[in-house]
Structures are given as C-alpha cells and as structure tokens.
Motif scaffolding. Structure first.
Motif, PDB file in Angstrom:
ATOM      1  N   LEU A   2       0.831  -1.194   0.000  1.00  0.00           N
ATOM      2  CA  LEU A   2       0.000   0.000   0.000  1.00  0.00           C
ATOM      3  C   LEU A   2       0.869   1.248   0.000  1.00  0.00           C
ATOM      4  CD1 LEU A   2      -2.790   1.307   0.194  1.00  0.00           C
ATOM      5  CD2 LEU A   2      -2.548   1.209   2.671  1.00  0.00           C
ATOM      6  N   THR A   3       0.784   2.010  -1.076  1.00  0.00           N
ATOM      7  CA  THR A   3       1.373   3.344  -1.149  1.00  0.00           C
ATOM      8  C   THR A   3       0.278   4.270  -1.643  1.00  0.00           C
ATOM      9  OG1 THR A   3       2.093   3.154  -3.447  1.00  0.00           O
ATOM     10  CG2 THR A   3       3.653   2.399  -1.752  1.00  0.00           C
ATOM     11  N   GLN A   4       0.488   5.565  -1.474  1.00  0.00           N
ATOM     12  CA  GLN A   4      -0.520   6.505  -1.944  1.00  0.00           C
ATOM     13  C   GLN A   4      -0.738   6.360  -3.445  1.00  0.00           C
ATOM     14  OE1 GLN A   4       0.569  10.437  -0.626  1.00  0.00           O
ATOM     15  NE2 GLN A   4      -0.197  10.064   1.421  1.00  0.00           N
ATOM     16  N   GLY A   5       0.350   6.164  -4.177  1.00  0.00           N
ATOM     17  CA  GLY A   5       0.241   6.028  -5.626  1.00  0.00           C
ATOM     18  C   GLY A   5      -0.559   4.809  -6.048  1.00  0.00           C
ATOM     19  N   THR A   6      -0.291   3.652  -5.416  1.00  0.00           N
ATOM     20  CA  THR A   6      -1.012   2.442  -5.792  1.00  0.00           C
ATOM     21  C   THR A   6      -2.485   2.535  -5.384  1.00  0.00           C
ATOM     22  OG1 THR A   6      -0.329   1.329  -3.743  1.00  0.00           O
ATOM     23  CG2 THR A   6       1.001   0.928  -5.723  1.00  0.00           C
ATOM     24  N   LEU A   7      -2.750   3.163  -4.243  1.00  0.00           N
ATOM     25  CA  LEU A   7      -4.131   3.344  -3.796  1.00  0.00           C
ATOM     26  C   LEU A   7      -4.884   4.246  -4.763  1.00  0.00           C
ATOM     27  CD1 LEU A   7      -6.335   2.852  -1.690  1.00  0.00           C
ATOM     28  CD2 LEU A   7      -5.413   4.775  -0.390  1.00  0.00           C
ATOM     29  N   VAL A   8      -4.279   5.344  -5.173  1.00  0.00           N
ATOM     30  CA  VAL A   8      -4.926   6.266  -6.102  1.00  0.00           C
ATOM     31  C   VAL A   8      -5.193   5.584  -7.442  1.00  0.00           C
ATOM     32  CG1 VAL A   8      -4.564   8.383  -7.450  1.00  0.00           C
ATOM     33  CG2 VAL A   8      -4.083   8.367  -5.002  1.00  0.00           C
ATOM     34  N   GLU A   9      -4.239   4.807  -7.932  1.00  0.00           N
ATOM     35  CA  GLU A   9      -4.438   4.103  -9.203  1.00  0.00           C
ATOM     36  C   GLU A   9      -5.604   3.116  -9.102  1.00  0.00           C
ATOM     37  OE1 GLU A   9      -3.211   4.642 -12.258  1.00  0.00           O
ATOM     38  OE2 GLU A   9      -2.345   6.386 -11.256  1.00  0.00           O
ATOM     39  N   TYR A  10      -5.690   2.400  -7.994  1.00  0.00           N
ATOM     40  CA  TYR A  10      -6.790   1.443  -7.825  1.00  0.00           C
ATOM     41  C   TYR A  10      -8.123   2.182  -7.755  1.00  0.00           C
ATOM     42  CZ  TYR A  10      -9.300  -2.742  -6.508  1.00  0.00           C
ATOM     43  OH  TYR A  10     -10.173  -3.802  -6.505  1.00  0.00           O
ATOM     44  N   ILE A  11      -8.163   3.285  -7.014  1.00  0.00           N
ATOM     45  CA  ILE A  11      -9.402   4.062  -6.889  1.00  0.00           C
ATOM     46  C   ILE A  11      -9.784   4.661  -8.241  1.00  0.00           C
ATOM     47  CG2 ILE A  11     -10.393   6.150  -5.874  1.00  0.00           C
ATOM     48  CD1 ILE A  11      -8.860   5.403  -3.280  1.00  0.00           C
ATOM     49  N   ARG A  12      -8.799   5.072  -9.025  1.00  0.00           N
ATOM     50  CA  ARG A  12      -9.080   5.621 -10.354  1.00  0.00           C
ATOM     51  C   ARG A  12      -9.804   4.564 -11.209  1.00  0.00           C
ATOM     52  NH1 ARG A  12      -4.182   8.107 -11.936  1.00  0.00           N
ATOM     53  NH2 ARG A  12      -5.052  10.112 -11.369  1.00  0.00           N
ATOM     54  N   GLU A  13      -9.389   3.316 -11.097  1.00  0.00           N
ATOM     55  CA  GLU A  13      -9.999   2.241 -11.871  1.00  0.00           C
ATOM     56  C   GLU A  13     -11.284   1.699 -11.230  1.00  0.00           C
ATOM     57  OE1 GLU A  13      -7.054  -0.780 -12.633  1.00  0.00           O
ATOM     58  OE2 GLU A  13      -5.595   0.718 -13.299  1.00  0.00           O
ATOM     59  N   HIS A  14     -11.398   1.830  -9.900  1.00  0.00           N
ATOM     60  CA  HIS A  14     -12.555   1.297  -9.162  1.00  0.00           C
ATOM     61  C   HIS A  14     -13.060   2.371  -8.189  1.00  0.00           C
ATOM     62  CE1 HIS A  14      -9.917  -2.134 -10.195  1.00  0.00           C
ATOM     63  NE2 HIS A  14     -11.057  -2.717 -10.528  1.00  0.00           N
ATOM     64  N   PRO A  15     -13.712   3.418  -8.683  1.00  0.00           N
ATOM     65  CA  PRO A  15     -14.111   4.536  -7.815  1.00  0.00           C
ATOM     66  C   PRO A  15     -15.130   4.179  -6.736  1.00  0.00           C
ATOM     67  CG  PRO A  15     -15.011   4.812 -10.020  1.00  0.00           C
ATOM     68  CD  PRO A  15     -14.089   3.644 -10.072  1.00  0.00           C
ATOM     69  N   ALA A  16     -15.860   3.089  -6.918  1.00  0.00           N
ATOM     70  CA  ALA A  16     -16.872   2.706  -5.937  1.00  0.00           C
ATOM     71  C   ALA A  16     -16.370   1.642  -4.960  1.00  0.00           C
ATOM     72  CB  ALA A  16     -18.126   2.208  -6.645  1.00  0.00           C
ATOM     73  N   ALA A  17     -15.083   1.370  -4.957  1.00  0.00           N
ATOM     74  CA  ALA A  17     -14.530   0.343  -4.068  1.00  0.00           C
ATOM     75  C   ALA A  17     -14.732   0.736  -2.603  1.00  0.00           C
ATOM     76  CB  ALA A  17     -13.043   0.149  -4.355  1.00  0.00           C
ATOM     77  N   SER A  18     -15.148  -0.224  -1.820  1.00  0.00           N
ATOM     78  CA  SER A  18     -15.349   0.019  -0.388  1.00  0.00           C
ATOM     79  C   SER A  18     -14.011  -0.068   0.352  1.00  0.00           C
ATOM     80  CB  SER A  18     -16.311  -1.014   0.191  1.00  0.00           C
ATOM     81  OG  SER A  18     -15.704  -2.292   0.171  1.00  0.00           O
ATOM     82  N   ASN A  19     -13.994   0.437   1.580  1.00  0.00           N
ATOM     83  CA  ASN A  19     -12.787   0.321   2.392  1.00  0.00           C
ATOM     84  C   ASN A  19     -12.420  -1.146   2.606  1.00  0.00           C
ATOM     85  OD1 ASN A  19     -12.698   3.069   2.574  1.00  0.00           O
ATOM     86  ND2 ASN A  19     -13.364   3.178   4.702  1.00  0.00           N
ATOM     87  N   GLY A  20     -13.415  -1.991   2.791  1.00  0.00           N
ATOM     88  CA  GLY A  20     -13.168  -3.412   2.977  1.00  0.00           C
ATOM     89  C   GLY A  20     -12.522  -4.044   1.752  1.00  0.00           C
ATOM     90  N   GLU A  21     -13.016  -3.666   0.572  1.00  0.00           N
ATOM     91  CA  GLU A  21     -12.438  -4.188  -0.670  1.00  0.00           C
ATOM     92  C   GLU A  21     -10.997  -3.721  -0.830  1.00  0.00           C
ATOM     93  OE1 GLU A  21     -12.881  -3.532  -5.484  1.00  0.00           O
ATOM     94  OE2 GLU A  21     -14.654  -3.215  -4.222  1.00  0.00           O
ATOM     95  N   LEU A  22     -10.760  -2.436  -0.559  1.00  0.00           N
ATOM     96  CA  LEU A  22      -9.405  -1.895  -0.664  1.00  0.00           C
ATOM     97  C   LEU A  22      -8.466  -2.567   0.334  1.00  0.00           C
ATOM     98  CD1 LEU A  22     -10.357   1.869  -1.056  1.00  0.00           C
ATOM     99  CD2 LEU A  22      -9.396   0.389  -2.830  1.00  0.00           C
ATOM    100  N   ALA A  23      -8.947  -2.793   1.541  1.00  0.00           N
ATOM    101  CA  ALA A  23      -8.139  -3.459   2.561  1.00  0.00           C
ATOM    102  C   ALA A  23      -7.773  -4.872   2.130  1.00  0.00           C
ATOM    103  CB  ALA A  23      -8.891  -3.482   3.897  1.00  0.00           C
TER     104      ALA A  23
END
Length: 109
Positions: A2-23
């Motif tokens: 988990l880095t800010q960059g990887t988190l932002v890239e994932y959110i860019r591709e999956h904007p509706a991802a829940s915190n649980g999914e991201l975790a």
C-alpha cells in the motif's frame, strides 16, 4: 504494498470500491485504508463523489511522490554504507550493533 500512488491508481480504476475491498486488495487493515483516504482528501488528491448508488471517490490529481522517492533513495544509500561496515566488522558485537542499525533503516523503507 500500500502506497498513496497504488491506492490512487486502484481508486481511479474502481471509484466505488469500499474500504473493505481496498483493505483486502492491499492486505492491510481497514483503518489503514481510512487513514490513507483521509490524508489524500486533505491533500486535495481525492474528493468524495458519492451519489444515490453509494460511495464513490474521484481522483483530482496524482499524489506527490518526489519526497518519498528521495527519502527512500537516501535510506537505501545509508543501508548500503552500513552493510559495508557490517561486512568489515571484526568483532561479533560490532556486527550486532550495525545489524540493528540496518534493521531500523529497513523498517523505514
């Protein structure tokens, strides 16, 4: 990892991802995700774009990475210097102390 960059890239591709999914994707506790998202919102990288369908996050800009890259590079240089000292140490006690320093540096990377 988990880095800010990887988190932002994932959110860019999956904007509706829940915190649980991201975790689950990043293999970290939910609290780490909440903290990271909060920090990114304060920096103006993310904004809440929720609608009637649920939470959505919008990426406004890429997170700054230069300071982290510089810090990581500096820590790696320090680690290499300590490793040379470790290999050249004659006493076991010196190796133990140098090894502790190397471990502290690696924890920060």
């Amino acid at each position: 990892m988990l880095t800010q960059g990887t988190l932002v890239e994932y959110i860019r591709e999956h904007p509706a991802a829940s915190n649980g999914e991201l975790a689950e994707v990043f293999g970290v506790p939910d609290v780490n995700i909440r903290t990271a998202i909060c920090k990114l919102k304060k920096k103006g990288v993310l904004e809440d774009a929720s609608d009637t369908e649920g939470r959505k996050l919008k990426v406004l800009k890429d997170p700054p990475t230069q300071s982290y890259d510089f810090k990581k590079s500096m820590l790696m240089d320090m680690c290499e210097a300590y490793y040379e000292d470790f290999m050249n140490a004659e006493l076991f006690s010196e190796r133990v102390e140098i090894g502790k320093m190397i471990c502290r540096i690696l924890e920060k990377i």
